[in-house]
Design an enzyme around this catalytic site. Structure first.
Site, PDB file in Angstrom:
ATOM      1  N   SER A 107      24.611  -3.148 -43.978  1.00 17.96           N
ATOM      2  CA  SER A 107      24.781  -3.923 -42.424  1.00 17.96           C
ATOM      3  C   SER A 107      25.198  -4.732 -41.823  1.00 17.96           C
ATOM      4  CB  SER A 107      25.180  -2.202 -41.515  1.00 17.96           C
ATOM      5  OG  SER A 107      26.010  -2.326 -40.468  1.00 17.96           O
TER       6      SER A 107
ATOM      7  N   ASP B  38      35.613   2.356 -45.860  1.00 17.52           N
ATOM      8  CA  ASP B  38      34.186   1.486 -44.838  1.00 17.52           C
ATOM      9  C   ASP B  38      35.190   0.594 -44.351  1.00 17.52           C
ATOM     10  OD1 ASP B  38      32.293   0.176 -43.189  1.00 17.52           O
ATOM     11  OD2 ASP B  38      30.374  -0.038 -44.897  1.00 17.52           O
TER      12      ASP B  38
ATOM     13  N   HIS C 238      30.618   4.472 -44.384  1.00 15.28           N
ATOM     14  CA  HIS C 238      29.912   3.598 -43.786  1.00 15.28           C
ATOM     15  C   HIS C 238      28.597   4.059 -42.954  1.00 15.28           C
ATOM     16  CE1 HIS C 238      28.274  -0.980 -42.379  1.00 15.28           C
ATOM     17  NE2 HIS C 238      27.563   0.234 -41.602  1.00 15.28           N
TER      18      HIS C 238
END
Length: 315
Positions: free
Chosen positions: A157, A257, A287
Site C-alpha cells: 500500500s 481496490d 485492499h
C-alpha cells in the site's frame, strides 16, 4: 455486497476492522491495540527479532526492526520492507507476522523501517527515513554480516509507494543496487483519476475517500492533484525517462481496490521503460485482503512473492 469477492474473503469481512482515518487519533489507537495482540501471539521460531537504532535525517533516532534467521549463513541477503497504513498509520507491527515468515522462508535478513507518519511529518519525511535506514544497513553491512549487493525492497500500500520512490532514489543517489522492487497494492498516484479510483467508493478496508484523505495528509491540504507533486512522492507521475534503469519489479494488485489501476498503469510504464516487470491481478480481492491469511488466494500470493524474492536474492 455488490462486488464478487472471493468466498473465503467475503466470509472474513464481518470480522475485519473498519479503517476510518477521518478520525486519525481514534484509528491509531484502535490499530495499536489490535496489533499488540497480534505481535504477542506471533510465532518467532527460528528467528531472532532485534532493534537497530540509527541517526535519523531529522536528528532523532530512526528505529529499524530486524529479523535474523537463527541458522542463516552470512553474508545474508537483505529484504528491506515498508509497512502500509496510508502514510498516516502503522509501525513495523503491521507486517510483523509476514516478516517472520519471509525471514524463515528466504533465510534472509529482513528489516522493517519505522518511518515517520503524516500529517505530523509530511513528504519527504517518510521517504528520507526509508533512505536513511537503507544507507545505514549498507554502511554497516560488514558488521551485520550482510550482502550489500543482494538487497530487495518490499512494500504494501503506502509502503509500496515508498518502496517505488526509494528504488528511484537509490538509483539517483548512486546506489545501492537493488535486485527487486516488490510492490503489493501500491499507492502511487495522488490524482485518483483512474477508473478503479473513481469506481470503488464503498470497498472494505480502503476506498476513494480514504485514499484522498491519505494523500492530503502526506502532501498537504490542497496539494494532491496539482502540477507540482514530485514523482518521488507519487511514482505514478514518473515519465519513461524517470523509470529507465530501475530494478526489476513484481507488482500485485487487488481486483476491487481503488488503487488497482494505478498499479497496473505503473507496471505497464515500467515495461515501456525497459524494466523487467511482472504484474499480478488477484481475482475477488480487496485492499488489505492479505490479513485473511487462511484464504487460498492470499496463500498463493504469498508463495509467489517468496518465489520471486528467492530468485532475486539468490536463495
Amino acid at each position: 455486497m455488490r462486488h464478487a469477492f472471493d468466498p473465503e474473503l467475503a466470509a472474513a469481512l464481518a470480522m475485519s476492522p473498519e479503517v476510518d482515518i477521518s478520525d486519525l487519533a481514534a484509528a491509531r489507537t484502535a490499530q495499536a491495540a489490535e496489533l499488540a495482540g497480534t505481535v504477542e501471539r506471533a510465532d518467532s521460531t527460528g528467528v531472532t527479532v532485534g532493534l537497530l537504532r540509527v541517526p535519523g535525517p531529522d536528528g532523532a533516532e530512526l528505529a529499524l526492526r530486524t529479523y535474523r534467521p537463527l541458522d542463516g549463513r552470512g553474508p545474508l541477503p537483505v529484504l528491506y520492507t515498508m509497512h502500509g497504513g496510508g502514510f498516516v498509520l502503522g509501525s513495523p507491527d503491521v507486517d510483523h507476522d509476514e516478516n517472520l515468515d519471509f525471514c524463515r522462508e528466504l533465510q534472509a535478513f529482513v528489516v522493517s523501517v519505522d518511518y515517520r507518519l503524516a500529517p505530523e511529518h509530511p513528504y519527504p519525511a517518510a521517504l528520507e527515513d526509508c533512505w536513511t535506514g537503507l544507507s545505514a544497513l549498507v554502511g554497516r553491512s560488514a558488521e551485520l554480516g550482510l550482502a550489500p549487493d543482494r538487497i530487495a525492497l518490499r512494500g504494501d500500500s503506502a509502503g509500496a509507494g515508498l518502496a517505488a520512490g526509494l528504488a528511484m532514489l537509490a538509483r539517483d543517489r548512486g546506489g545501492p543496487r537493488i535486485r527487486l522492487q516488490q510492490l503489493h497494492s501500491p499507492a502511487l498516484d495522488d490524482r485518483l483519476e483512474t477508473p478503479s479510483a473513481r469506481e470503488f467508493t464503498d470497498t472494505p478496508i480502503w476506498n476513494r475517500h480514504s485514499a484522498r484523505l491519505s494523500w492530503e495528509a502526506y502532501l498537504g491540504t490542497g496539494v494532491p492533484g496539482g502540477a507540482a507533486v514530485d514523482r518521488l512522492a507519487a511514482p505514478g507521475r514518473a515519465s519513461a525517462a524517470d523509470l529507465t534503469g530501475l530494478p526489476p519489479a513484481h507488482v500485485t494488485v487487488m481486483q476491487f481496490d481503488p488503487l488497482r489501476d494505478e498499479g497496473i498503469d505503473y507496471a505497464r510504464a515500467l515495461l515501456g521503460a525497459g524494466v523487467p516487470t511482472e504484474l499480478h491481478v488477484l481475482p475477488g480481492t480487496f485492499h488489505g485482503a492479505g490479513m485473511v491469511v487462511h484464504a487460498a488466494v492470499v496463500q498463493r500470493a504469498h508463495a509467489e512473492a517468496v518465489a520471486v524474492l528467492r530468485r532475486a536474492l539468490g536463495r
